[in-house]
Scaffold this motif. Structure first.
Motif, PDB file in Angstrom:
ATOM      1  N   UNK A  54       0.841  -1.194   0.000  1.00  0.00           N
ATOM      2  CA  UNK A  54       0.000   0.000   0.000  1.00  0.00           C
ATOM      3  C   UNK A  54       0.878   1.247   0.000  1.00  0.00           C
ATOM      4  N   UNK A  55       0.281   2.375  -0.327  1.00  0.00           N
ATOM      5  CA  UNK A  55       1.017   3.643  -0.270  1.00  0.00           C
ATOM      6  C   UNK A  55       1.550   3.889   1.138  1.00  0.00           C
ATOM      7  N   UNK A  74       5.491   4.094   2.195  1.00  0.00           N
ATOM      8  CA  UNK A  74       5.960   5.302   2.874  1.00  0.00           C
ATOM      9  C   UNK A  74       6.631   4.951   4.199  1.00  0.00           C
ATOM     10  N   UNK A  75       6.031   4.018   4.937  1.00  0.00           N
ATOM     11  CA  UNK A  75       6.605   3.615   6.229  1.00  0.00           C
ATOM     12  C   UNK A  75       7.988   3.007   6.041  1.00  0.00           C
ATOM     13  N   UNK A 104       9.025   8.007   4.641  1.00  0.00           N
ATOM     14  CA  UNK A 104       8.417   9.162   3.990  1.00  0.00           C
ATOM     15  C   UNK A 104       6.952   9.266   4.411  1.00  0.00           C
ATOM     16  N   UNK A 105       6.279  10.322   3.986  1.00  0.00           N
ATOM     17  CA  UNK A 105       4.853  10.463   4.278  1.00  0.00           C
ATOM     18  C   UNK A 105       4.051   9.784   3.176  1.00  0.00           C
ATOM     19  N   UNK A 106       2.885   9.234   3.540  1.00  0.00           N
ATOM     20  CA  UNK A 106       2.006   8.617   2.550  1.00  0.00           C
ATOM     21  C   UNK A 106       1.530   9.654   1.538  1.00  0.00           C
ATOM     22  N   UNK A 107       1.400  10.902   1.980  1.00  0.00           N
ATOM     23  CA  UNK A 107       0.943  11.952   1.061  1.00  0.00           C
ATOM     24  C   UNK A 107       1.987  12.217  -0.026  1.00  0.00           C
TER      25      UNK A 107
END
Length: 207
Positions: free
Chosen positions: A22-23, A27-28, A32-35
Motif C-alpha cells: 500500500x502507499x 511510505x513507512x 516518507x509520508x504517505x501523502x
C-alpha cells in the motif's frame, strides 16, 4: 533532450500494486509520508535523488524499468541514431540525451546511447541550492561512485566528513556510506558521474 520522468507516477503505482504494497506501507518502509507517495504517483511532485534510489531499491526495480516501463526498458532508439549495421549508434549528441529533472534542483543527463547493466554514466547538474536530498538527511545504496567536477563548487558529505570539490577535482567512494551531494557555490555545478554496481541493492535507504 528527452524527458524521462513522464509517466513515472503511473509506473510507480503499477509496480507498487504488483508488489502488494500500500502507499502507507511503502511510505513507512522509506521513512516518507504517505501523502508524498500519493503526490509522486499522481505526478504532482518529483522525487529527490535519494527518494528515487530508495523507491527502486524497495520495489526491487532497475532505475531504467521504473523510468521507462517494461516495454521500453533497455531500449534507447530515441536517443541514438541507427547505424548501417542496424544497431543504435554509440554516439550521443547533447540534444539527444535522456534527461531526468529531479526535485531539489538536480538534473541527470544520460551519457550512453544504450542502457548499461549495472552502470549509470551521467552528466549531473546541481542548480544553486540544489542537493541530492531536500534536507540535510543522508542516503545510501549499493555500488560505488566516481565523480569529476567540470564547473561550479560541489559539497559532498560522507558520514561525518564534508569535502569541497572545485573544477578539476574528482572523488570516489562506496555508496553504502551515508552521503549527500549539494551545490556549495553561487553557480550551477556540472559534473560527470559514474555509479557502478547499484543493481546489487538489497535494502538500502535514502530520503
Amino acid at each position: 533532450m528527452i524527458e524521462e520522468l513522464d509517466g513515472i507516477g503511473d509506473r510507480l503505482r503499477a509496480e507498487r500494486t504488483k508488489a502488494g504494497i500500500s502507499q502507507r506501507e511503502l511510505a513507512r518502509r522509506l521513512g516518507l509520508s504517505a501523502s508524498l507517495i500519493s503526490q509522486l504517483e499522481s505526478g504532482l511532485s518529483k522525487p529527490s535523488v535519494g527518494t528515487l534510489y530508495a523507491i527502486v531499491t524497495e520495489l526491487d526495480l532497475s532505475l531504467d524499468k521504473l523510468l521507462r516501463g517494461d516495454e521500453n526498458a533497455g531500449r534507447d532508439d530515441e536517443s541514438g541514431s541507427i547505424g548501417q549495421n542496424g544497431r543504435v549508434s554509440p554516439l550521443v549528441h547533447p540534444d539527444r540525451r535522456k534527461v531526468i529533472d529531479l526535485a531539489s534542483g538536480v538534473r541527470w543527463e544520460q551519457l550512453t546511447a544504450e542502457t548499461e547493466e549495472g552502470v549509470d554514466f551521467l552528466h549531473a547538474i546541481y542548480e544553486v541550492g540544489g542537493a541530492s536530498t531536500p534536507d540535510e538527511s543522508l542516503m545510501r545504496h549499493h555500488g560505488r561512485e566516481y565523480g569529476y567536477v567540470v564547473s561550479g563548487k560541489m559539497g559532498i558529505q560522507l558520514g561525518f566528513e564534508v569535502f569541497e570539490l572545485e573544477p578539476g577535482d574528482s572523488i570516489a567512494f562506496d555508496s553504502t556510506e551515508p552521503h549527500r551531494l549539494f551545490n556549495r557555490g553561487d553557480e550551477p555545478v556540472h559534473a560527470i558521474w559514474f555509479v557502478v554496481g547499484r543493481g546489487a541493492d538489497d535494502r538500502a535507504h535514502g530520503d
